[in-house]
Design a protein around this motif. Structure first.
Motif, mmCIF file in Angstrom:
data_model
loop_
_atom_site.group_PDB
_atom_site.id
_atom_site.type_symbol
_atom_site.label_atom_id
_atom_site.label_comp_id
_atom_site.label_asym_id
_atom_site.label_seq_id
_atom_site.Cartn_x
_atom_site.Cartn_y
_atom_site.Cartn_z
ATOM 1 N N TYR A 78 43.342 13.668 26.742
ATOM 2 C CA TYR A 78 43.238 14.088 25.480
ATOM 3 C C TYR A 78 42.064 14.028 24.846
ATOM 4 N N GLY A 79 41.127 15.069 24.558
ATOM 5 C CA GLY A 79 39.731 14.976 24.237
ATOM 6 C C GLY A 79 39.740 14.711 22.721
ATOM 7 N N LEU A 80 40.565 15.781 22.071
ATOM 8 C CA LEU A 80 40.364 15.773 20.467
ATOM 9 C C LEU A 80 40.624 14.557 19.875
ATOM 10 N N PHE A 112 39.134 23.301 35.948
ATOM 11 C CA PHE A 112 38.753 21.903 35.908
ATOM 12 C C PHE A 112 37.498 22.141 34.829
ATOM 13 N N GLN A 113 37.717 21.423 33.643
ATOM 14 C CA GLN A 113 36.809 21.568 32.601
ATOM 15 C C GLN A 113 36.462 20.024 32.229
ATOM 16 N N PRO A 114 35.277 19.624 32.899
ATOM 17 C CA PRO A 114 34.800 18.269 32.582
ATOM 18 C C PRO A 114 34.751 17.914 30.951
ATOM 19 N N CYS A 115 35.233 16.951 30.424
ATOM 20 C CA CYS A 115 35.291 16.407 29.271
ATOM 21 C C CYS A 115 34.049 15.245 29.312
ATOM 22 N N VAL A 116 32.731 15.514 28.904
ATOM 23 C CA VAL A 116 31.581 14.757 29.119
ATOM 24 C C VAL A 116 31.289 13.504 27.915
ATOM 25 N N THR A 117 32.503 13.448 27.019
ATOM 26 C CA THR A 117 32.429 12.475 26.071
ATOM 27 C C THR A 117 33.287 11.249 26.548
ATOM 28 N N PHE A 118 34.474 11.734 26.968
ATOM 29 C CA PHE A 118 35.564 10.651 27.171
ATOM 30 C C PHE A 118 36.051 10.505 28.609
ATOM 31 N N ASN A 119 35.752 11.290 29.492
ATOM 32 C CA ASN A 119 36.206 11.419 31.105
ATOM 33 C C ASN A 119 34.950 11.101 31.754
ATOM 34 N N ASP A 179 41.788 22.264 31.517
ATOM 35 C CA ASP A 179 42.197 20.861 32.239
ATOM 36 C C ASP A 179 41.082 19.862 32.588
ATOM 37 N N ASN A 180 40.898 19.096 31.371
ATOM 38 C CA ASN A 180 40.107 17.946 31.405
ATOM 39 C C ASN A 180 40.612 16.704 31.631
ATOM 40 N N GLN A 181 41.949 16.476 32.035
ATOM 41 C CA GLN A 181 42.537 15.300 32.456
ATOM 42 C C GLN A 181 42.670 14.321 31.535
ATOM 43 N N GLN A 202 31.887 23.298 17.571
ATOM 44 C CA GLN A 202 31.897 22.001 17.429
ATOM 45 C C GLN A 202 32.300 21.106 18.539
ATOM 46 N N TRP A 203 31.971 21.749 19.896
ATOM 47 C CA TRP A 203 32.269 21.279 21.016
ATOM 48 C C TRP A 203 30.927 20.251 21.418
ATOM 49 N N CYS A 204 31.164 19.320 22.161
ATOM 50 C CA CYS A 204 30.196 18.387 22.350
ATOM 51 C C CYS A 204 29.166 18.846 23.314
ATOM 52 N N PRO A 205 27.770 18.763 23.046
ATOM 53 C CA PRO A 205 26.867 19.299 24.015
ATOM 54 C C PRO A 205 27.027 19.071 25.497
ATOM 55 N N GLY A 206 27.203 20.163 26.580
ATOM 56 C CA GLY A 206 27.545 19.739 27.932
ATOM 57 C C GLY A 206 28.934 19.982 28.324
ATOM 58 N N CYS A 207 29.939 20.060 27.265
ATOM 59 C CA CYS A 207 31.348 20.212 27.408
ATOM 60 C C CYS A 207 31.589 21.418 28.261
ATOM 61 N N GLY A 208 32.696 21.196 29.304
ATOM 62 C CA GLY A 208 33.017 22.292 30.078
ATOM 63 C C GLY A 208 33.580 23.466 29.427
ATOM 64 N N ASN A 209 33.909 23.407 28.244
ATOM 65 C CA ASN A 209 34.440 24.427 27.326
ATOM 66 C C ASN A 209 33.434 25.419 27.277
ATOM 67 N N PHE A 210 32.192 25.393 27.184
ATOM 68 C CA PHE A 210 31.392 26.360 26.940
ATOM 69 C C PHE A 210 30.998 27.258 28.139
ATOM 70 N N GLY A 227 43.865 21.028 20.081
ATOM 71 C CA GLY A 227 43.119 20.294 20.847
ATOM 72 C C GLY A 227 41.842 20.900 20.786
ATOM 73 N N CYS A 228 40.589 20.336 21.805
ATOM 74 C CA CYS A 228 39.266 20.766 21.661
ATOM 75 C C CYS A 228 39.234 22.214 22.026
ATOM 76 N N SER A 229 40.168 22.753 23.116
ATOM 77 C CA SER A 229 40.511 24.088 23.586
ATOM 78 C C SER A 229 41.154 24.902 22.597
HETATM 79 FE FE1 SF4 Z 1 34.567 18.843 25.068
HETATM 80 FE FE2 SF4 Z 1 35.489 16.204 25.412
HETATM 81 FE FE3 SF4 Z 1 33.751 16.809 23.603
HETATM 82 FE FE4 SF4 Z 1 36.277 17.953 23.591
HETATM 83 S S1 SF4 Z 1 35.597 15.872 23.294
HETATM 84 S S2 SF4 Z 1 34.545 18.979 22.790
HETATM 85 S S3 SF4 Z 1 36.573 18.206 25.562
HETATM 86 S S4 SF4 Z 1 33.300 17.013 25.620
#
Ligand code: SF4
Length: 289
Positions: free
Chosen positions: A123-125, A196-203, A119-121, A14-22, A49-51
């Motif tokens: 709160y993503g979720l 360093f885990q880019p959050c592509v949706t909110f950061n 560490d996406n700097q 359920q992570w956003c496409p391109g998220c650093g979590n992948f 959290g997303c993590s």
């Molecule tokens: Fe990744 Fe940000 Fe989407 Fe969470 S909100 S899954 S950290 S891109």
């Protein structure tokens, strides 16, 4: 021994496409496979959290706990069964915010644990609020005029706080991150891998290109991770350079007895292997009646 394929699970991510979590998850699977660990001997405990979804996406034992609590859960698992490889993981808000007191005290005990922080700097979720590691000036939903607080520095904190393996990786460099995680799991003692885990949706500030322009590898710069003073100097480089130079790699490593090693009752075998068949606890029950 688990292969990367065996560590994959069928659950829909359920992570956003391109998220650093992948990238982080790929590196973690690679590290587990390269170490030759068996799936049933590995436990991963997360926070919220997303993590926090990581245990669902990894074919080992897993435990999604409460917000900020992966470390107490992981340390409890380790004490109950020292034969397991235990990995805690969570986000910067989870671990450096609400979970900060656990971070401080569990580090100084030096349990044989690996702690991976996504560490996406922010709160993503919860859709993008400032976190302890958000940089000064960063505009978020909770800081519309920009962050005015000093960011938390997990690397400096960990070196000072008693962690015996302190590293930082980048989810955009998977082979390098895999090596750091492999080293952390192999290390005997408390290991932090801040990622360093880019959050592509909110950061919109700390993006892949933003990191690529700034990160450099400590190994290539000739850093000696056994030199504590130099490690601290490198840890402070982020803020001293105005966040223009961000070292990644192994900052610090030392050998020190773990908490478990110092408990005589765990010397011969894990707690779960102790014979409790002749222990009579009826007196304790009677006291509660
Ligand atoms: Fe990744 Fe940000 Fe989407 Fe969470 S909100 S899954 S950290 S891109």
């Amino acid at each position: 021994m688990a292969t990367v394929e065996e560590l994959n699970v069928k659950e829909k991510m359920q992570w956003c496409p391109g998220c650093g979590n992948f990238g982080l998850l790929t590196a973690l699977k690679g590290a587990i496979a390269e170490l030759g660990l068996k799936r049933h001997e590995v436990v991963i405990a997360s926070g919220i959290g997303c993590s926090g979804k990581t245990p669902h996406y990894l074919g080992t034992y897993g435990f999604e706990s409460l917000h900020g609590r992966p470390l107490p859960v992981a340390s409890g698992i380790k004490l109950a069964n020292t034969g397991l490889t235990v990995i805690a993981e969570g986000g910067d808000g989870d671990g450096y915010g609400i979970g900060a007191q656990h971070f401080v005290h569990i580090m100084r005990r030096n349990y044989d644990l690996t702690y991976i922080v996504h560490d996406n700097q922010l709160y993503g979720l919860t859709t993008g609020q400032a976190s302890p590691t958000s940089l000064p000036g960063m505009k978020t939903k909770t800081t519309p005029w920009g962050v005015i607080e000093t960011p938390f520095n997990p690397i400096a904190y960990a070196i000072n706080g008693g962690a015996t393996y302190v590293a930082r990786g980048f989810a955009g460099d998977i082979p390098h991150l895999k090596d750091l995680i492999r080293g952390a799991i192999a290390h005997k003692g408390f290991a932090l891998v801040d990622v360093f885990q880019p959050c592509v949706t909110f950061n919109y500030l700390n993006t892949y290109p933003w990191f690529q322009e700034r990160v450099y590898k400590l190994e290539a710069a000739g850093h000696d991770p056994r030199d504590r003073d130099k490690a601290m100097e490198k840890a402070l480089e982020d803020s001293r350079s105005g966040y223009k130079k961000l070292p990644i790699g192994l900052f610090y490593e030392e050998d020190r007895l773990t908490y478990e090693d110092q408990l005589p009752q765990l010397k011969d075998k894990p707690l779960v292997r102790h014979d409790i068949s002749d222990i009579d606890i009826s007196a304790a029950y009677e006291e509660l009646e």
